[in-house]
Design a protein around this motif. Structure first.
Motif, mmCIF file in Angstrom:
data_model
loop_
_atom_site.group_PDB
_atom_site.id
_atom_site.type_symbol
_atom_site.label_atom_id
_atom_site.label_comp_id
_atom_site.label_asym_id
_atom_site.label_seq_id
_atom_site.Cartn_x
_atom_site.Cartn_y
_atom_site.Cartn_z
ATOM 1 N N ARG A 128 0.857 -1.175 0.000
ATOM 2 C CA ARG A 128 0.000 0.000 0.000
ATOM 3 C C ARG A 128 0.895 1.227 0.000
ATOM 4 N NH1 ARG A 128 -0.920 -2.092 5.380
ATOM 5 N NH2 ARG A 128 0.121 -0.833 6.953
ATOM 6 N N VAL A 129 0.332 2.360 -0.336
ATOM 7 C CA VAL A 129 1.118 3.583 -0.423
ATOM 8 C C VAL A 129 1.670 3.932 0.960
ATOM 9 C CG1 VAL A 129 1.042 6.042 -0.950
ATOM 10 C CG2 VAL A 129 -0.202 4.436 -2.389
ATOM 11 N N PHE A 130 2.945 4.244 1.023
ATOM 12 C CA PHE A 130 3.590 4.652 2.266
ATOM 13 C C PHE A 130 2.964 5.953 2.757
ATOM 14 C CE2 PHE A 130 7.417 7.107 3.937
ATOM 15 C CZ PHE A 130 7.326 6.584 5.211
ATOM 16 N N GLY A 131 2.576 5.984 4.041
ATOM 17 C CA GLY A 131 1.875 7.146 4.581
ATOM 18 C C GLY A 131 2.658 8.433 4.472
ATOM 19 N N GLY A 132 3.976 8.359 4.682
ATOM 20 C CA GLY A 132 4.793 9.558 4.558
ATOM 21 C C GLY A 132 4.774 10.140 3.165
ATOM 22 N N GLN A 133 4.627 9.267 2.156
ATOM 23 C CA GLN A 133 4.535 9.756 0.779
ATOM 24 C C GLN A 133 3.278 10.585 0.573
ATOM 25 O OE1 GLN A 133 4.396 6.733 -2.416
ATOM 26 N NE2 GLN A 133 2.829 8.039 -3.349
ATOM 27 N N VAL A 134 2.129 10.076 1.051
ATOM 28 C CA VAL A 134 0.866 10.799 0.876
ATOM 29 C C VAL A 134 0.914 12.132 1.621
ATOM 30 C CG1 VAL A 134 -1.633 10.682 1.127
ATOM 31 C CG2 VAL A 134 -0.348 8.607 0.669
ATOM 32 N N ALA A 135 1.436 12.122 2.851
ATOM 33 C CA ALA A 135 1.526 13.368 3.618
ATOM 34 C C ALA A 135 2.470 14.358 2.947
ATOM 35 C CB ALA A 135 1.983 13.067 5.041
ATOM 36 N N GLY A 136 3.595 13.865 2.442
ATOM 37 C CA GLY A 136 4.536 14.740 1.763
ATOM 38 C C GLY A 136 3.958 15.338 0.493
ATOM 39 N N LEU A 173 0.928 20.670 10.496
ATOM 40 C CA LEU A 173 0.029 19.877 9.649
ATOM 41 C C LEU A 173 -0.652 18.839 10.519
ATOM 42 C CD1 LEU A 173 1.170 16.725 8.891
ATOM 43 C CD2 LEU A 173 2.918 18.109 7.775
ATOM 44 N N HIS A 174 -1.868 18.502 10.141
ATOM 45 C CA HIS A 174 -2.657 17.490 10.846
ATOM 46 C C HIS A 174 -3.353 16.638 9.788
ATOM 47 C CE1 HIS A 174 -2.331 19.621 14.801
ATOM 48 N NE2 HIS A 174 -2.192 20.650 13.974
ATOM 49 N N GLY A 175 -3.001 15.349 9.720
ATOM 50 C CA GLY A 175 -3.534 14.496 8.679
ATOM 51 C C GLY A 175 -4.194 13.246 9.236
ATOM 52 N N TYR A 176 -5.171 12.728 8.463
ATOM 53 C CA TYR A 176 -5.854 11.481 8.799
ATOM 54 C C TYR A 176 -5.774 10.534 7.610
ATOM 55 C CZ TYR A 176 -7.859 13.463 13.042
ATOM 56 O OH TYR A 176 -8.010 14.018 14.278
ATOM 57 N N PHE A 177 -5.309 9.312 7.876
ATOM 58 C CA PHE A 177 -5.255 8.274 6.857
ATOM 59 C C PHE A 177 -6.569 7.494 6.915
ATOM 60 C CE2 PHE A 177 -0.941 9.218 8.179
ATOM 61 C CZ PHE A 177 -0.282 9.375 6.972
ATOM 62 N N ILE A 180 -8.681 8.985 0.455
ATOM 63 C CA ILE A 180 -7.780 8.111 1.210
ATOM 64 C C ILE A 180 -7.051 8.862 2.307
ATOM 65 C CG2 ILE A 180 -7.480 6.575 -0.775
ATOM 66 C CD1 ILE A 180 -4.631 7.777 -1.081
ATOM 67 N N PHE A 181 -7.016 10.220 2.234
ATOM 68 C CA PHE A 181 -6.251 11.000 3.204
ATOM 69 C C PHE A 181 -6.768 12.430 3.198
ATOM 70 C CE2 PHE A 181 -2.490 13.792 4.018
ATOM 71 C CZ PHE A 181 -2.127 13.333 5.274
ATOM 72 N N THR A 182 -6.853 13.023 4.374
ATOM 73 C CA THR A 182 -7.179 14.446 4.478
ATOM 74 C C THR A 182 -6.135 15.121 5.360
ATOM 75 O OG1 THR A 182 -8.608 14.183 6.424
ATOM 76 C CG2 THR A 182 -9.657 14.012 4.251
#
Length: 292
Positions: free
Chosen positions: A34-42, A61-65, A102-104
């Motif tokens: 699955r996509v690495f979370g740090g990639q999506v946040a970056g 920053l504040h993110g939700y996977f 998938i992410f906000t």
């Protein structure tokens, strides 16, 4: 740059402009299940930053996977310009794949100003020279959670473990972890156009790599790479305090104050090698034991 870092900077974090406030990104050619979370946040931070005036730097920053990302499909990032104030700018970013979110993330930017200052001191820690790198041991093919191929990924980061490492089979490890971390190569100077944002995005990417290990180490052999646990980031928050370079050594001090209910909480502090605190991180992740 290493080949992996060159791909991260020149492709993965270089989003395609589709329309005003809409961007598209892709995953590295060498991908996880699955996509690495740090990639999506970056990537979300890249999208937000492209809509903000250059005189303002991200401070939080504040993110939700919300769903696992598909590493073989593009991700569309939609930016909402929530507020443009005299001192602060706020953006909301939604990452969409296959028609689903998938992410906000919410990100706040601030114009530089003076203020009162104090910081937590950096703990006395050996330097990175001679410490084991994350990519030193091979990943056995019976650990499919790491990759789609069973072989070790080539990360765009140089990570050195101070206390204990994911391949450490010892027991009774405390819920703490210290690593030295930096980009595996030279990045553009922060003074160049977009340079400060790039260093922030690379550090955002890096901040997700080892943090949950602090919550896992006391409970399983082999840490976050063990076969008997599955991990997934649930949310991720960062605060950026002072200037830094992501291609220079940063000490990542990580602790887990709690685990329970199928979740683990971890906190992190990032220091320059001169002892300056540059960022703080908090993350909660899903931690479940795999069925035998």
């Amino acid at each position: 740059m290493s080949e992996a870092l060159d791909e991260l900077v020149g492709d993965v974090l270089d989003l395609e402009d589709i329309e005003r406030d809409i961007f598209r990104g892709r995953s590295p050619r060498e991908s996880l299940l699955r996509v690495f979370g740090g990639q999506v946040a970056g990537q979300a931070m890249v999208a937000a930053g492209r809509t903000v005036d250059a005189d303002r730097d991200v401070h939080s920053l504040h993110g939700y996977f919300l769903r696992p990302g598909d590493p073989f499909a593009p991700i569309v990032y939609e930016v909402d310009r929530a507020r443009d104030g005299r001192s602060f700018t706020t953006r909301r970013v939604t990452a969409v794949q296959h028609g689903e979110t998938i992410f906000t993330m919410s990100a706040s930017f601030q114009r530089a100003e003076e203020g009162v200052e104090h910081q937590a001191p950096m703990p006395d820690t050996p330097g990175p020279d001679g410490l084991p790198r994350r990519d030193m041991p091979p990943v056995p093919p019976d650990r499919p959670a790491w990759t789609t191929t069973g072989k070790a990924l080539t990360w765009p980061l140089d990570v050195r473990y101070v206390d204990h490492a994911p391949w450490d089979e010892s027991t009774h490890r405390p819920p703490r972890n210290r690593v030295w971390i930096r980009a595996d190569g030279k990045l553009p100077d922060p003074s160049e156009p977009g340079g400060r944002l790039l260093h922030v995005c690379v550090l955002t990417y890096a901040s997700d790599l080892t943090l949950l290990e602090a919550a896992v180490f006391p409970h399983v052999k082999g840490g976050a790479g063990a076969r008997d646990v599955s991990l997934a980031s649930l949310d991720h928050a960062m605060w950026f305090h002072r200037p830094f370079r992501a291609d220079e050594w940063l000490l990542y001090v990580q602790e887990s104050p709690n685990a329970g209910g199928g979740r683990g909480l971890a906190t992190g502090r990032l220091y320059r090698d001169d002892g300056t605190l540059v960022a703080s991180v908090v993350q909660e992740g899903l931690i479940r034991r795999r069925e035998p």
